[in-house]
Design a protein around this motif. Structure first.
Motif, PDB file in Angstrom:
ATOM      1  N   THR A   1       0.903  -0.891  -0.361  1.00  0.00           N
ATOM      2  CA  THR A   1      -0.091  -0.059   0.071  1.00  0.00           C
ATOM      3  C   THR A   1       0.502   1.355  -0.356  1.00  0.00           C
ATOM      4  O   THR A   1       2.344   1.529   0.748  1.00  0.00           O
ATOM      5  CB  THR A   1      -1.236   0.148   1.233  1.00  0.00           C
TER       6      THR A   1
ATOM      7  N   GLU B   1      -3.554   6.866   3.404  1.00  0.00           N
ATOM      8  CA  GLU B   1      -3.461   5.456   2.376  1.00  0.00           C
ATOM      9  C   GLU B   1      -3.890   4.846   1.075  1.00  0.00           C
ATOM     10  O   GLU B   1      -5.391   5.692   0.530  1.00  0.00           O
ATOM     11  CB  GLU B   1      -4.113   3.997   3.446  1.00  0.00           C
ATOM     12  N   SER B   2      -3.392   4.440   0.298  1.00  0.00           N
ATOM     13  CA  SER B   2      -4.091   3.700  -1.139  1.00  0.00           C
ATOM     14  C   SER B   2      -5.526   3.106  -0.979  1.00  0.00           C
ATOM     15  O   SER B   2      -6.399   2.848  -1.929  1.00  0.00           O
ATOM     16  CB  SER B   2      -3.343   3.182  -1.937  1.00  0.00           C
ATOM     17  N   ILE B   3      -5.952   2.211   0.366  1.00  0.00           N
ATOM     18  CA  ILE B   3      -6.782   1.698   0.748  1.00  0.00           C
ATOM     19  C   ILE B   3      -8.003   2.322   1.160  1.00  0.00           C
ATOM     20  O   ILE B   3      -9.293   1.730   0.307  1.00  0.00           O
ATOM     21  CB  ILE B   3      -6.321   0.681   1.919  1.00  0.00           C
TER      22      ILE B   3
END
Length: 289
Positions: free
Chosen positions: A133, A202-204
């Motif tokens: 991530t 975060e890319s999440i």
């Protein structure tokens, strides 16, 4: 610990005795089919059963769906089980409990988008990584003045967690004013309305920014998407920079120094899935690729 290990010698010995006994009575294809069925039954009965503790509320990685574990990591473990012959018993729990349960031996494997950090590597043995991530930088879609971190000098930057990696990154930017937000929805609304110039997350959380992958989004992402939509602000945010240098790799954990046999099986299966491209397909299914 629910752990059953193959005893191949015993299986083969019993199988040969039964094979020769039945051979006297039966001949041809029927005999072969009966023996094959028996062999498969033995494999099933004596297969290794591995308890896997999983985060029960972290979609799209792992989550309870009508009482059944689902998500990317569940699909990954099913593929690993298919390749290695081990049986998987999913044990849902909260994220923080995974570490103590592995150390105590109550579960064999811990799984829950666990970042591989030096501190954790001192306590646990990790599998090879199967995901990573990164941090993403988000601004209002019409703001074309921001193309990288250096453009945030002197700007207002929002982050979610006090003391987290994103706050540290934001505070390293010269003259930036860092603002901690209580929720992802508030953070994204602050970007959209101009109260802050950008945020680092975060890319999440990308689905909430892009307005995609609602089915597999986390509860916080869904709340953010619903809130933005209710204010007519959906699909008006833009990711202007992805910090791959800060990306964290993720893996599964086992008790330190005790399960090299199991870890070798898991690593071999993960490597095969990487080589075949199947992991990328599974990640894409859940909007993680």
């Amino acid at each position: 610990m629910a752990l059953k290990i193959f005893n191949f010698n015993k299986i083969v010995f019993i199988g040969l005795i039964l094979y020769n006994s039945i051979k006297i009575i039966l001949k041809g294809d029927i005999m072969k089919k009966l023996f094959l069925a028996f062999a498969l039954l033995c494999v099933s009965l004596f297969a290794e059963t591995v308890k896997v503790g999983m985060d029960k509320e972290y979609p799209p990685f792992s989550y309870l769906n009508n009482g059944v574990m689902a998500g990317f990591e569940v699909d990954l473990l099913k593929e690993i089980a298919s390749q290695t012959g081990i049986k998987i018993e999913f044990v849902p729990m909260i994220f923080d409990d995974i570490f103590n349960e592995v150390e105590s031996g109550h579960i064999d494997v811990g799984c829950g988008a666990i970042d591989i950090t030096p501190e954790r590597q001192e306590r646990f043995d990790f599998s090879i990584p199967y995901n990573r991530t990164a941090d993403i930088y988000v601004t209002e879609a019409t703001n074309k003045n921001l193309v990288g971190p250096s453009d945030l000098k002197g700007k207002k930057i929002g982050v979610l967690t006090a003391g987290g990696k994103q706050e540290q990154i934001a505070r390293s930017i010269p003259d930036a004013k860092v603002i901690i937000n209580a929720s992802l929805a508030n953070l994204l609304i602050s970007v959209k309305t101009g109260r802050i110039d950008a945020c680092i997350i975060e890319s999440i959380n990308a689905p909430a920014v892009l307005g995609s992958g609602y089915e597999f989004a986390s509860s916080s992402d869904k709340m953010a998407m619903d809130t933005l939509k209710s204010f007519g602000m959906d699909s008006k945010l833009e990711i202007f920079y992805i910090d791959t240098a800060s990306a964290m790799q993720q893996g599964m954990i086992v008790k330190k120094g005790t399960r090299s046999d199991l870890l070798n099986k898991i690593n071999s299966a993960i490597d095969n899935l990487k080589q075949s491209g199947k992991i990328n397909s599974m990640l894409a299914k859940y909007g993680l690729k």
